[in-house]
Scaffold this active site. Structure first.
Site, PDB file in Angstrom:
ATOM      1  N   ASP A  12       0.948  -1.734  -0.126  1.00 38.12           N
ATOM      2  CA  ASP A  12       0.570   0.210  -0.467  1.00 38.12           C
ATOM      3  C   ASP A  12       0.230   1.487  -0.203  1.00 38.12           C
ATOM      4  O   ASP A  12       1.361   1.466   1.075  1.00 38.12           O
ATOM      5  CB  ASP A  12      -1.084  -0.302   1.050  1.00 38.12           C
ATOM      6  CG  ASP A  12      -2.207   1.037   1.020  1.00 38.12           C
ATOM      7  OD1 ASP A  12      -2.054   1.814   0.226  1.00 38.12           O
ATOM      8  OD2 ASP A  12      -3.054   0.821   2.483  1.00 38.12           O
ATOM      9  N   ASP A  51      -3.386   7.377  -3.152  1.00 35.92           N
ATOM     10  CA  ASP A  51      -3.741   5.964  -2.514  1.00 35.92           C
ATOM     11  C   ASP A  51      -3.596   5.469  -2.969  1.00 35.92           C
ATOM     12  O   ASP A  51      -5.469   4.806  -3.602  1.00 35.92           O
ATOM     13  CB  ASP A  51      -4.833   5.859  -1.253  1.00 35.92           C
ATOM     14  CG  ASP A  51      -4.571   4.785  -0.526  1.00 35.92           C
ATOM     15  OD1 ASP A  51      -4.370   3.878  -0.340  1.00 35.92           O
ATOM     16  OD2 ASP A  51      -5.157   5.303   0.386  1.00 35.92           O
ATOM     17  N   HIS A 103     -12.531   5.000   1.579  1.00 33.13           N
ATOM     18  CA  HIS A 103     -12.624   5.869   2.072  1.00 33.13           C
ATOM     19  C   HIS A 103     -12.583   7.606   0.990  1.00 33.13           C
ATOM     20  O   HIS A 103     -11.322   7.614   0.016  1.00 33.13           O
ATOM     21  CB  HIS A 103     -11.735   6.146   3.430  1.00 33.13           C
ATOM     22  CG  HIS A 103     -10.390   6.196   2.695  1.00 33.13           C
ATOM     23  ND1 HIS A 103      -9.704   6.822   2.353  1.00 33.13           N
ATOM     24  CD2 HIS A 103      -9.894   5.090   3.259  1.00 33.13           C
ATOM     25  CE1 HIS A 103      -8.289   6.282   2.837  1.00 33.13           C
ATOM     26  NE2 HIS A 103      -8.370   5.174   2.283  1.00 33.13           N
ATOM     27  N   HIS A 119      -8.258  10.333   5.442  1.00 32.88           N
ATOM     28  CA  HIS A 119      -9.322   9.725   5.504  1.00 32.88           C
ATOM     29  C   HIS A 119     -10.432  10.749   5.936  1.00 32.88           C
ATOM     30  O   HIS A 119      -9.904  11.458   6.754  1.00 32.88           O
ATOM     31  CB  HIS A 119      -9.739   8.590   7.241  1.00 32.88           C
ATOM     32  CG  HIS A 119      -8.956   7.064   6.834  1.00 32.88           C
ATOM     33  ND1 HIS A 119      -9.455   6.480   6.620  1.00 32.88           N
ATOM     34  CD2 HIS A 119      -7.948   7.007   7.016  1.00 32.88           C
ATOM     35  CE1 HIS A 119      -8.779   5.556   6.239  1.00 32.88           C
ATOM     36  NE2 HIS A 119      -7.227   5.485   6.440  1.00 32.88           N
ATOM     37  N   GLU A 166     -11.495   0.455  -2.302  1.00 30.86           N
ATOM     38  CA  GLU A 166     -10.186  -0.102  -1.435  1.00 30.86           C
ATOM     39  C   GLU A 166     -10.872  -1.505  -0.641  1.00 30.86           C
ATOM     40  O   GLU A 166     -12.128  -1.090  -0.166  1.00 30.86           O
ATOM     41  CB  GLU A 166      -9.658   0.852  -0.089  1.00 30.86           C
ATOM     42  CG  GLU A 166      -8.583  -0.053   0.909  1.00 30.86           C
ATOM     43  CD  GLU A 166      -7.881   0.879   1.970  1.00 30.86           C
ATOM     44  OE1 GLU A 166      -6.767   0.784   1.914  1.00 30.86           O
ATOM     45  OE2 GLU A 166      -8.199   1.534   2.084  1.00 30.86           O
ATOM     46  N   GLU A 191      -6.319  -1.273  -4.298  1.00 29.92           N
ATOM     47  CA  GLU A 191      -7.721  -0.475  -4.246  1.00 29.92           C
ATOM     48  C   GLU A 191      -6.697   0.521  -5.326  1.00 29.92           C
ATOM     49  O   GLU A 191      -5.367   1.273  -5.230  1.00 29.92           O
ATOM     50  CB  GLU A 191      -6.654   0.263  -2.564  1.00 29.92           C
ATOM     51  CG  GLU A 191      -6.877   1.631  -2.425  1.00 29.92           C
ATOM     52  CD  GLU A 191      -6.039   2.393  -1.097  1.00 29.92           C
ATOM     53  OE1 GLU A 191      -6.856   3.474  -0.213  1.00 29.92           O
ATOM     54  OE2 GLU A 191      -5.489   1.730  -0.525  1.00 29.92           O
TER      55      GLU A 191
END
Length: 420
Positions: free
Chosen positions: A193, A204, A273, A281, A306, A401
């Site tokens: 990640d 992300d 998120h 977040h 994700e 993700e």
């Protein structure tokens, strides 16, 4: 360009080229008049071509050298569905998008730059990560690449959060702490990640590696669930319904382990998120199991779609040594009685702001003997700690993700690449 004609001082220079000379001139080789009147060919001058800058292995060339015009690749775009399909051709929405492009606070170019760094770094990571490597060397290799390509510059550009390298039943929030001697094994399932940010716009995106074909179906299930989430996401989509689409896809897969068929379960207490500026977040959650959340996705928002799948119980608990931390956005103003805690907070504010970080980053910033001060900041509610999140031991978990941007006219999967 026509080369000059040579002539002696007492000669009258020709005023025009005949047809043959003109042809030669077009070839870059015009004739010249020598003393004996014989034609001599002038050597063709080669135009110097600018050598294209190419990325190295490991990646070390900053993106500004690869994209000197400062424009970075657009991610994959998908049209909105159903009631929002009109946005693709709407003049009003095109205007809104143009205004967003020109707004220095919103500019899509920042997130695209971060995404291109992500693509190039992970392309190399997928080559160099091999069983037998120390986890800390994998983390440092990835983060060195991010820092070089994004051309790290304080809080303007850099690593978006600690590189997650969670193994097997551990689904998220593990990165090696200083002194960690863990080694990647041949039977391990590794979640990678990676976070990159430019001006606080965080890309992300994550993928999973396995070197044991036993768990390929697990990876396939989770990747398909993420792709479903990306496809079904859009302006006005309700988060609870989106979770249902993700769940349906993931639960359609099974994995055979040692002759036993296991269902792939979405991990029901993990989620995707929304992403805010300098805040990973952003307040909205995309759960992986259908629920009654009526919250809608909105125009202009960034989301990390994700998904996590497991061969275990499909639920995680906090377990193990903490490595991930972040200063809370809503941190209370409380008096700190430890001088060391005050000093550490200053360092955190200067180096990370509200971006997540880990203990390796503290030491890179020059901090030492900081654990007491760090624990005090956590206990006072100023810093949030994020322990590793684990399913039952013996199970395997996987993660994929993507970061998506809900533009006025269409959605852009900024982190999409040839690999996933």
């Amino acid at each position: 360009m026509i080369a000059p004609i040579e002539h002696k001082p007492d000669e009258v220079p020709p005023t025009a080229l005949d047809a043959e000379e003109a042809d030669d001139a077009e070839d870059g080789e015009p004739e010249t008049q020598g003393a004996g009147g014989e034609g001599k060919k002038k050597k063709k001058k080669k135009k110097s071509k600018k050598k294209k800058v190419e990325q190295t292995e490991p990646p070390t060339i900053g993106l500004s050298k690869l994209f000197p015009d400062g424009k970075y690749p657009e991610g994959e775009t998908q049209e909105y569905k159903d009631d929002n399909a009109f946005r693709t051709t709407s003049e009003e929405k095109r205007y809104d998008e143009q205004m967003a492009m020109e707004d220095p606070e919103v500019t899509y170019n920042h997130i695209r730059r971060a995404a291109e760094v992500h693509r190039q770094v992970r392309q190399y990571a997928r080559k160099f990560i091999k069983p037998g490597m120390r986890m800390i060397d994998i983390a440092n290799g990835i983060e060195d690449g991010v820092r070089a390509l994004v051309e790290e510059d304080g809080l303007d550009s850099g690593v978006g959060f600690p590189t997650g390298l969670s193994l097997n039943h551990c689904a998220a929030h593990y990165t090696p702490n200083p002194g960690d001697t863990s080694v990647l094994g041949e039977k391990d399932v590794l979640k990678v990640d990676i976070g990159v940010h430019v001006k606080g716009r965080i890309c992300d995106s994550a993928f999973t590696l396995t070197f044991d074909p036993t768990y390929e179906k697990l990876l396939e299930a989770v990747k398909a669930a993420t792709d479903t989430g990306v496809r079904e996401a859009g302006i006005d989509v309700r988060l609870g319904e989106l979770a249902g689409y993700i769940q349906e896809t993931m639960e359609s897969y099974e994995v055979e382990v040692n002759g036993k068929v296991l269902p792939v379960k979405p991990i029901d207490n993990l989620s995707g998120h929304s992403i805010n500026l300098y805040q990973i977040h952003g307040g909205k959650s995309v759960l992986l199991v259908k629920n009654d959340d009526q919250t809608k996705m909105e125009e202009g928002e960034y989301f990390a779609i994700e998904t996590f799948g497991s061969t275990g119980r499909g639920k995680v608990i906090e377990q193990g040594e903490v490595s991930h931390y972040a200063r809370r956005v809503d941190a209370p103003h409380v008096p700190l009685r430890l001088t060391s805690a005050k000093s550490l907070l200053q360092s955190i504010n200067k180096n990370f702001g509200t971006l997540p970080w880990c203990r390796r980053y503290l030491e890179r910033a020059g901090e030492s003997r900081y654990l007491l001060a760090l624990n005090h900041l956590v206990s006072q509610g100023i810093v949030q700690d994020y322990p590793p999140l684990c399913d039952v031991r013996g199970s395997m978990t996987a993660q994929f993700e993507h970061t998506i941007l809900l533009r006025p006219t269409r959605k852009e999967i900024v982190s999409r690449g040839d690999d996933y």
